[in-house]
Design an enzyme around this catalytic site. Sequence first.
Site, short mmCIF file in Angstrom:
data_model
loop_
_atom_site.label_atom_id
_atom_site.label_comp_id
_atom_site.label_asym_id
_atom_site.label_seq_id
_atom_site.Cartn_x
_atom_site.Cartn_y
_atom_site.Cartn_z
N ARG A 227 7.24 45.49 52.23
CA ARG A 227 8.12 45.69 51.21
C ARG A 227 9.27 45.24 51.25
O ARG A 227 9.74 45.06 52.66
CB ARG A 227 8.18 47.18 50.66
CG ARG A 227 7.00 47.73 49.54
CD ARG A 227 7.23 46.87 48.14
NE ARG A 227 6.08 47.22 47.36
CZ ARG A 227 4.97 46.81 47.26
NH1 ARG A 227 4.47 45.56 47.90
NH2 ARG A 227 3.86 46.84 46.38
N HIS A 275 5.75 36.72 47.12
CA HIS A 275 4.67 37.76 47.24
C HIS A 275 3.57 37.57 46.69
O HIS A 275 2.92 37.76 45.77
CB HIS A 275 5.29 39.08 46.01
CG HIS A 275 4.95 40.24 46.02
ND1 HIS A 275 5.82 41.21 45.93
CD2 HIS A 275 3.61 40.84 46.64
CE1 HIS A 275 5.09 42.43 46.31
NE2 HIS A 275 3.92 42.21 46.65
P1 NDP Z 1 -1.64 52.50 53.53
O1 NDP Z 1 -1.09 53.68 52.94
O2 NDP Z 1 -3.23 52.70 53.90
O3 NDP Z 1 -0.99 52.64 55.15
C1 NDP Z 1 0.46 52.73 55.36
C2 NDP Z 1 0.53 52.54 56.89
O4 NDP Z 1 2.15 52.70 57.16
C3 NDP Z 1 -0.06 53.90 57.57
O5 NDP Z 1 -0.66 53.49 59.21
C4 NDP Z 1 1.02 54.67 57.88
O6 NDP Z 1 1.14 55.73 59.19
C5 NDP Z 1 2.27 53.73 58.19
N1 NDP Z 1 3.55 54.44 57.80
C6 NDP Z 1 4.11 55.06 56.83
N2 NDP Z 1 5.28 55.55 56.84
C7 NDP Z 1 5.69 55.16 58.45
C8 NDP Z 1 6.44 55.44 59.23
N3 NDP Z 1 7.62 56.28 58.85
N4 NDP Z 1 6.86 55.17 60.28
C9 NDP Z 1 5.52 54.37 60.99
N5 NDP Z 1 4.38 54.20 60.16
C10 NDP Z 1 4.63 54.50 58.97
O7 NDP Z 1 -1.10 51.35 52.94
P2 NDP Z 1 -1.85 49.96 53.05
O8 NDP Z 1 -2.08 49.41 54.40
O9 NDP Z 1 -2.97 49.86 52.04
O10 NDP Z 1 -0.53 48.97 52.36
C11 NDP Z 1 0.60 48.90 53.07
C12 NDP Z 1 1.77 48.31 52.20
O11 NDP Z 1 1.59 46.99 52.06
C13 NDP Z 1 1.76 48.85 50.90
O12 NDP Z 1 2.43 50.00 50.87
C14 NDP Z 1 2.47 47.69 50.02
O13 NDP Z 1 3.97 48.16 50.19
C15 NDP Z 1 2.05 46.30 51.00
N6 NDP Z 1 1.53 45.41 50.08
C16 NDP Z 1 2.03 44.16 49.97
C17 NDP Z 1 1.24 43.19 49.28
C18 NDP Z 1 1.65 41.86 49.20
O14 NDP Z 1 0.90 41.11 48.51
N7 NDP Z 1 2.61 41.51 49.84
C19 NDP Z 1 0.01 43.65 48.75
C20 NDP Z 1 -0.82 44.92 48.86
C21 NDP Z 1 0.37 45.79 49.53
P3 NDP Z 1 -0.06 56.67 59.24
O15 NDP Z 1 -1.29 55.85 59.43
O16 NDP Z 1 0.28 57.49 60.16
O17 NDP Z 1 0.06 57.70 57.75
#
Ligand code: NDP
Length: 311
Positions: A227, A275
């Site tokens: 993001r 994006h």
């Molecule tokens: P998930 O919810 O499956 O995974 C999120 C990951 O981020 C998890 O490993 C989580 O840790 C980690 N995380 C969250 N908060 C923290 C923190 N404070 N410190 C360290 N690690 C953290 O999401 P997705 O993988 O499905 O998607 C990730 C992001 O990709 C989406 O939220 C979106 O913003 C972005 N996206 C962008 C797109 C684009 O076209 N550019 C398209 C699709 C998505 P934990 O495993 O420990 O919970």
Amino acid sequence: MALLIDIKQPGWMEDEELQAILLKAYSQGDIRCAADPGNLDDIEMIAVSSYEIGEALRYPKLRLVQKIGAGVNGILEDDSLPASIQVARLKSNTPAHEMAEFSLACVLQEQRHLRHYRDNQSRWYWQALAPRQAHETTVAILGLGMIGNITAQRFVDNRFKVIGWSRTKKMLPGVECFHGEDQLAEVLKTADYIVSMLPSTPETVNLFNSETFPLLNPDATLINCGRGDLIDEADLIEALDKGLLAAAILDVMQTEPLTVNSPMWRHPKIVLTPHVSGWHLGDAVNDIAENLRRLESGEALLHLVNRELGY
Ligand code: NDP
């Protein structure tokens, strides 16, 4: 009970296109489009890609906001969204593989100096540079969720040294895993490429700022597919100008579309893409129809978001 589709993402998918797909998956569903919503009292679920603050309040009986995608920060930022309304997202392999491919393309372009050769070509300048080798290059994946997992594996398969960082502890084959705020510095200083696949949450907003940029390896390239608000953009420009990192490749920005007066458009060390790293939804789109069916029958919904954690 009706589902209203209101995508609001021009150039991507039309509401009617998604309606046709969802009706194939669930022909009995009352699935409507924003152009012809009918009685708003019927709407108990909306499916959106872009969400407008206050949007949920238009529908008195709304129970579920379904994001057509993964990032839900734009919905959770809405203070007027009643606590009783649930938020769900999609979890799809298809865009996850696309984002892994995009990240690999970015890294390979830098490994083989393609940006540099393009510049040289415009000046008729012949200069050979040694390619960087994958097995001597460390790629850090920030966020080891659905997308980060697949991306990390793609780099492992391509013989890179891969490290990862998440909120809670993880174990992934071939990946040295770190977690929590305390271990971030170690990840940042080790990586030649930092690929951010993090969601936007109160903890991750402006993660890259004037305090964290100095921790980076000055030869590092930052790739952000998560993001836009993970990066303080003014601090990024200052860090690039000071040589605290080599380059940034940004698929997401604080404001999208990027405003014409943003200095990022013309910065020589920044590459921008609009994006697009994850595009196709794949079969996961059927989970929207499935969530409508489950909402009707009172079953547990798919891919609910933890509104406290923000993802
Ligand atoms: P998930 O919810 O499956 O995974 C999120 C990951 O981020 C998890 O490993 C989580 O840790 C980690 N995380 C969250 N908060 C923290 C923190 N404070 N410190 C360290 N690690 C953290 O999401 P997705 O993988 O499905 O998607 C990730 C992001 O990709 C989406 O939220 C979106 O913003 C972005 N996206 C962008 C797109 C684009 O076209 N550019 C398209 C699709 C998505 P934990 O495993 O420990 O919970």
